[in-house]
Structures are given as structure tokens and as C-alpha cells.
Design a protein around this motif. Structure first.
Motif: not given
Lengths: 299, 410
Positions: A193-199, A213-214, A245-247, A269-270
Motif C-alpha cells: 500500500g505504500a505511495a511510490v513515484v516511478v520513472h 499506490n503509484r 520511495m521513488i522507483i 530505489v533502483t
């Protein structure tokens, strides 16, 4: 007949004509190479056209790939237009009837699962979108299992003499993999359920599996690098406290994600895009690695 | 040993599996419907703004009679090579492609059918047969559409010998050998009616053969080397390109035999083999042409002709560096040389075959912005010494591709 004799003679003269009974499997991406190896073991000679560090959208139908596709008994690719820039050209050049679309030697992983992110409208102003949906299906381990079934059936069809071998290996893999999925899912409970940002929308299936959650995507549209103005807008829109985190993806330009992480202090996080098959990494190793990396920001 | 080898070759090359439609989706499969039944359609929009220090109408290459598409774009704004491309798998055994190019010459839109061919998919054994109209497999650049070139213009050796590019009607057979290294050999039987061949031929008027070898060195490097050969007898070839002018205009006609031999070497580097972010491409090609026959000045006041023994060659070397995802820059150097002789030096002189010791050369530099795979804006500068007066040439070119996704060829 003359042709056959000529070919035979040539095969003696030319270096690199390998004498082997193994089934040649050509995969477009390393995850399918790793999966084929799980299902076929030593009976398969598996070659992956790309590595974990290459963007599978942007491969050229280079000479070595044509030569490998020429020799393949089975081609395993993602499909869903991921390889649309090079696979059709490769298939035309290879002169290999058995791996053409519609033949038993042509297997597309994305056709075995339900796709996410299917666009409602097709327009190039929306970037490099895929009409049939998001092709990065391997990022959900449940999809791997769902693809393993029909893939082992296909191996049996290509190599019926060893059908029992493939059945045995598939049954063992299916059990082990299901246990591994349960383990990873339990392990990853802290990020559920964590909020994440993706590239890039590379991890949609992983996000779906873990119920993440994107909240933002750095690319304005798929395949287009974000401008600094766009990044600034993304930054403004974020509720910084809420984002875990940012993925980012291993083979992508890491500058946009780095910038956002530096500016906001959100953990970056890469994740490696896929299993490093060429260096012997299995799908188990890769998901173990993903799980460890995803847990770092919540430690 | 023998029997095992036979089995290996046999499985791959001899027993081409019978075409059998496989229910691909199978149980539990998801068929992803797309526009699979329609031909893929691509539209290429290409245009240029050109600036020259010399009059582009004066363009010539001493020692070479020009023809085909050779020559400079008009000064100022002009449309380049707009193309309409249809392609599709025809069924499980054939692929087909049609390319129509639109170009404007002397205020007239010319529509040219550049490609209209089928190709086999299911012969197996590494064999492919292509038939119809297609770009010949000689050289490396010859098969690439102009919108895929790394510079606005063709290398001088392609302009001088092929009128930019050679396509013709006929059939090609090629085979890829079952090796880890790519080894491809092929041959073409062509009508011999298209520039730089020409004239009426019963049956085959032009033969070509080519061989390519290539592979990878580690993950980051890949290469390809090629040899090719063209042989055409009984050519009747008009020169003068598109500048035919009025009915009375005088132009040279070559009749005779032509042999062209070529070699090329391509090397590419991309860190980790990831072409998307950065890559370097080095490209070298050499061609040599031997011709013997006659040159006639058609429409001359009095009939004039001369025998011709012609030896011409040329090469180019170029390097293109894509240093960021959307930016690339490149340099190119072109060089030509010729040695022509015949019974009447005045006729050869009027035909443009006398170089007076001038060795044509050209140096080019370009930079391009490629915001996506479908668009490109390019700025190019040439210092052109094709003829005795140096020309400074500047091009600002756009190339846009609409419709289906193009192929990433090597």
C-alpha cells in the motif's frame, strides 16, 4: 539435392558450426531465458538477445541476433509490441520458418496473461504507447507462473522425445515458485500500500501485485524523458511526507529520479529490470534482490 | 562425427517444418487484437532549407557523368523525399512492401515507385527469396531509405556511381548460414533498366552478388563487414539527371559494360549494448567501377561519339555519436577519383569525364535533435569540393515519421 550437399560441405568448412543436440532457444529478454532454463535445464541451449542493462524497446536487429535467430528452434519473446522495432525485422531476415508468428516455435509471453494499462485511445502524442497494454509482465511473479505453464507445453511440442523431462521440471518449478511467491509477499508486507513515484511505467505489474499506490510517473508520456519543468511540476504535486520511495529502472537514465530524490529527500530505489541471466542470475535470485531493495526505505 | 553433423544441419536446414498454423493463444491465452490485418502504413515527411555559396545549378563532379537523383536540392525551402510505405505479412509464407516516393523536380511532382516487393518467410534453412522492385543489396547504405541516413545527402560515391541509390526489378536469393557469426551470402538477377544500368534487355540485364559477415565483441561492440559486386552488360544509360531542359538539350549517353565492386565496414559501440542512451557508429564504404564502351552526345549539332575506358572509385568514412538520448552529432569525409580515356578527348570533356587532375572531396559535419523515434531536426554543413570551386553548403532538415513503428536495422 546439390544444395543439400553444398550446405553439408559448408558446415564442415565453417568455424562455429556447432554440433549439438540441444534445443536452441532464442529469447528476446533475459527473464524468458531464465524461465526457459528452469523448465528445460541442460536440454536447452538458451540465448538472450538482451541483457538486464538494455532497454528492450531499443534494440537493433544486429548481425549476431540474425545469426542466433537463424539457428533457433524456439523463440520466446514478450510481445505486446515491446519488440516491435526489431523483432519483425529479425524474423524476416533470419530465414527460419519454424519461429515465424503462428508457428509452434514462436511463443509470446504477454499473450498468456491479462495486460494492464491498456490505452483507451491511440495517439503518438501520448508517447511510445503499446496498443495491447503494458508489456512488462514479468514484474509480477504470479505472471511468471502463469507463463511457465504454456511455455513448458510448447517445449514438449518442440521436443516431444523429452516431454517427460519438461513435465517433471515444470511441476517442480510450479511448486517451488508458488512457495517463493508466498514468501516474498509475506516479506514485503511492510511496503504494501505504500505511495511510490516511478520513472517509467515499467513496474505496473509489481505495483498491482503488492497493492502499491503509484502517485506520479516522471516521464510525461511513455518513452519521453522528463524536462526539468515537468520534474518541478511533479515535485510540486507531491505530498512529500506520504511518498515512501521513488522507483527507477536499472537501464534507464537515472538523472531525473536522482534529481527528485536529492530535492525531496525521498528514498530512491533502483530496481534491476530483470534477471541478469548472462551472469547466471535466476528468477529466484532476481525477486529476492527486488524484495531486499524494496524493503530498504522502510527499514 | 559425420552423422551428428548431418543431424545438426539436417534439423536446421533440410527439414524445413511444414507450415502448420499453430493455435497460438491456446488454452487460457489472451489474444491481443491490434491492426494485424491491415498493412502497416508509414508516412515520411521530409523537407529542407538549403543554402549554398555557389549556384547549385553549376554542380558537377569532374570525371563522373551524373544521373539518377544525383545533384543538389534547390536553394531555399524545398521538400525532400516524402514517402508512403505500406508493409505487411501477406500470409504465413510471404511478406510484402510498397514504397511510393514523392519528389519535386522542375515544378513537377514526380511519383516514383521505389519498392514493390514480396519476400518469403517460410523457406527455412536460412533462405529468403525476394522478388519485385527493391533496393539492391550491394553496399551498406544502398538498402536504407534516405530518411534513415545519418546525413542529409548521400555519400559522393553513391551520388557519382549510383545516382544516390540503385533499385531495380528482379529477384534476390540470400542465405544465412547456421553459424554464431552472421554469414550471409546473396545474389540478385535484375532487369538492368534502372540507373546506373539502363537500356532494353532480354531477360536479366544486371547481376549482383553480396556477402556480409558480422557479430558482436562483448556486450558493447558490434560490427559488420560486406563485399559486393555488380555486373551489367549492354547498358544504355542517359546522363544529365533531371536537368533535361527542352527537347533539344544535349546529353551524354553511355553504351557499354559496367562492373562495380564494393567493400564496407560498420562498427557500433553502445555502453552495455544499450543503444537508447548513447552510441557511436563508424561507417566506411569503398566502391570501384570499371566501364568500357562508348559515349555519344545525343542532340549534338553534329553526331559525336567516343570510345570510353573508365576507371572510377570513391570512398567515405563517417562517425556519428549519439551523446545523449535526444542528441547526436556526426562527421563525414568523401573522396572520389577517376581515370577515363577514349578516342575523342573533346567528347569526353563535353560529357564531364575529364577531371584535369581534380580529385573531388567533401567534408561534412552535422548535429541533430531527435526528440522521439518519430521526429528529427538536423543541421548540416558541407565543405564541398566536388568540382574546382569550393562550395559552402548548409542544410536545415526535418524528417518526421507517422504511422507504424519503423524498424531498427543495424
Amino acid at each position: 539435392m546439390i544444395l543439400r550437399t553444398t550446405l553439408l560441405c559448408l558446415s564442415f568448412l565453417l568455424p562455429g558450426v556447432q554440433v549439438q543436440a540441444a534445443i536452441n532457444v532464442f529469447t528476446c529478454e533475459p527473464e524468458w531465458a531464465a524461465l526457459a532454463k528452469e523448465l528445460g535445464g541442460e536440454l536447452l541451449d538458451v540465448y538472450s538477445a538482451t541483457t538486464a542493462l538494455q532497454d528492450p524497446h531499443h534494440i537493433q536487429a544486429r548481425p549476431s541476433l540474425i545469426a542466433r535467430a537463424r539457428k533457433a528452434d524456439l523463440l520466446v519473446c514478450t510481445g505486446a509490441e515491446l519488440e516491435t522495432g526489431w523483432l519483425p525485422l529479425l524474423l524476416r531476415k533470419a530465414g527460419n520458418a519454424g519461429i515465424q508468428p503462428g508457428q509452434s516455435g514462436h511463443f509470446l509471453a504477454a499473450e498468456q496473461v491479462e495486460l494492464l494499462d491498456v490505452p483507451e485511445r491511440l495517439d503518438r502524442s501520448m508517447g511510445d504507447i503499446h496498443a495491447s497494454g503494458n508489456p512488462h509482465v514479468h514484474t509480477d511473479p504470479r505472471n511468471i507462473l502463469q507463463i511457465a505453464g504454456p511455455l513448458h507445453q510448447r517445449l514438449k511440442q518442440i521436443d516431444p522425445d523429452n516431454a517427460e523431462h519438461y513435465t517433471r521440471r515444470f511441476e517442480a518449478f510450479a511448486g517451488d515458485w508458488q512457495r517463493a511467491i508466498d514468501r516474498w509477499y509475506a516479506q514485503l508486507a511492510p511496503v504494501k500500500g505504500a505511495a511510490v513515484v516511478v520513472h517509467h511505467d515499467f513496474w505496473s505489474y509489481l505495483i498491482d501485485w503488492l497493492g502499491l499506490n503509484r502517485v506520479a510517473t516522471l516521464e510525461p508520456v511513455p518513452g519521453v524523458s522528463p524536462s526539468s519543468a515537468h520534474l518541478a511540476r511533479v515535485k510540486q504535486s507531491l505530498d512529500l511526507q506520504a511518498v515512501t520511495m521513488i522507483i527507477d529502472t536499472g537501464y534507464m537514465n537515472d538523472r531525473p529520479a536522482n534529481w527528485l530524490s536529492d530535492q525531496t529527500g525521498i528514498a530512491l530505489v533502483t530496481l534491476p529490470a530483470t534477471a541478469d541471466f548472462q551472469n547466471g542470475e535466476s528468477l529466484y535470485d532476481w525477486f529476492d534482490n527486488l524484495a531486499a531493495l524494496l524493503l530498504e526505505p522502510v527499514k | 562425427m559425420n552423422s551428428i553433423t548431418f543431424r545438426a544441419v539436417g534439423a536446421a536446414a533440410l527439414l524445413a517444418p511444414a507450415a502448420q498454423t499453430f493455435a497460438d493463444a491456446g488454452a487460457g491465452g489472451y489474444a491481443h487484437a491490434s491492426s494485424a490485418f491491415n498493412p502497416a502504413i508509414s508516412v515520411i515527411l521530409d523537407g529542407v532549407y538549403a543554402s549554398y555559396s555557389n549556384d547549385p545549378e553549376d554542380y558537377n563532379i569532374p570525371g563522373f557523368m551524373l544521373g539518377g537523383e544525383a545533384g543538389l536540392s534547390p536553394e531555399g525551402f524545398s521538400l525532400g523525399h516524402s514517402e508512403l510505405i505500406f508493409s505487411s505479412d501477406i500470409d504465413d509464407k510471404f511478406y510484402g512492401r510498397l514504397t511510393v516516393a514523392f519528389a519535386e523536380h522542375d515544378d513537377e511532382i514526380e511519383v516514383e515507385l521505389e519498392e514493390a516487393f514480396f519476400e518469403t518467410l517460410a523457406l527455412g534453412g536460412g533462405f529468403t527469396i525476394r522478388g519485385g522492385r527493391f533496393y539492391s543489396g550491394i553496399g551498406y547504405l544502398n538498402q536504407q531509405h534516405p530518411h534513415a541516413w545519418d546525413f542529409k545527402d548521400a555519400p559522393l560515391v553513391y551520388s557519382a556511381l549510383f545516382g544516390d541509390q540503385y533499385f531495380d526489378d528482379g529477384v534476390r536469393a540470400s542465405v544465412i548460414l547456421p553459424t554464431d557469426l552472421l554469414i550471409e551470402v546473396g545474389a540478385e538477377a535484375l532487369s538492368g533498366k534502372k540507373y546506373p544500368t539502363g537500356g532494353e534487355h532480354q531477360g536479366v540485364g544486371s547481376w549482383t552478388a553480396f556477402a556480409n559477415i558480422g557479430g558482436d565483441i562483448g556486450v558493447s561492440h558490434s560490427w559488420q563487414a560486406g563485399l559486393s559486386y555488380l555486373s551489367a552488360d549492354g547498358i544504355e544509360r542517359e546522363h544529365g539527371g533531371h536537368a533535361h531542359g527542352g527537347e533539344e538539350a544535349e546529353f551524354p549517353l553511355f553504351t557499354g559494360d559496367s562492373r562495380i565492386a564494393g567493400a564496407n565496414l560498420i562498427y557500433k559501440w553502445a555502453p552495455d549494448g544499450n543503444y537508447r542512451e548513447r552510441n557511436v557508429k563508424l561507417q566506411f564504404e569503398y566502391f570501384n567501377r570499371d566501364e568500357s564502351g562508348e559515349v555519344t552526345l545525343v542532340n549534338a549539332a553534329t553526331p559525336e561519339n567516343s570510345t570510353l575506358e573508365s576507371k572510377q572509385d570513391g570512398w567515405y568514412l563517417q562517425a556519428v555519436w549519439q551523446f545523449a538520448r535526444s542528441w547526436a552529432t556526426g562527421v563525414r569525409y568523401d573522396r572520389l577519383d577517376s581515370d577515363n580515356s577514349g578516342s575523342d578527348p573533346n567528347v569526353l570533356d563535353e560529357a564531364g569525364l575529364v577531371s584535369n587532375g581534380h580529385q573531388p572531396e567533401r567534408a561534412s559535419i552535422m548535429a541533430e535533435w531527435v526528440p522521439s523515434e518519430f521526429s528529427r531536426i538536423r543541421l548540416q554543413y558541407n565543405r564541398d569540393d566536388s568540382y574546382q570551386v569550393s562550395d559552402d553548403q548548409v542544410y536545415l532538415q526535418y524528417t518526421f515519421s507517422m504511422g507504424s513503428h519503423g524498424a531498427h536495422a543495424f
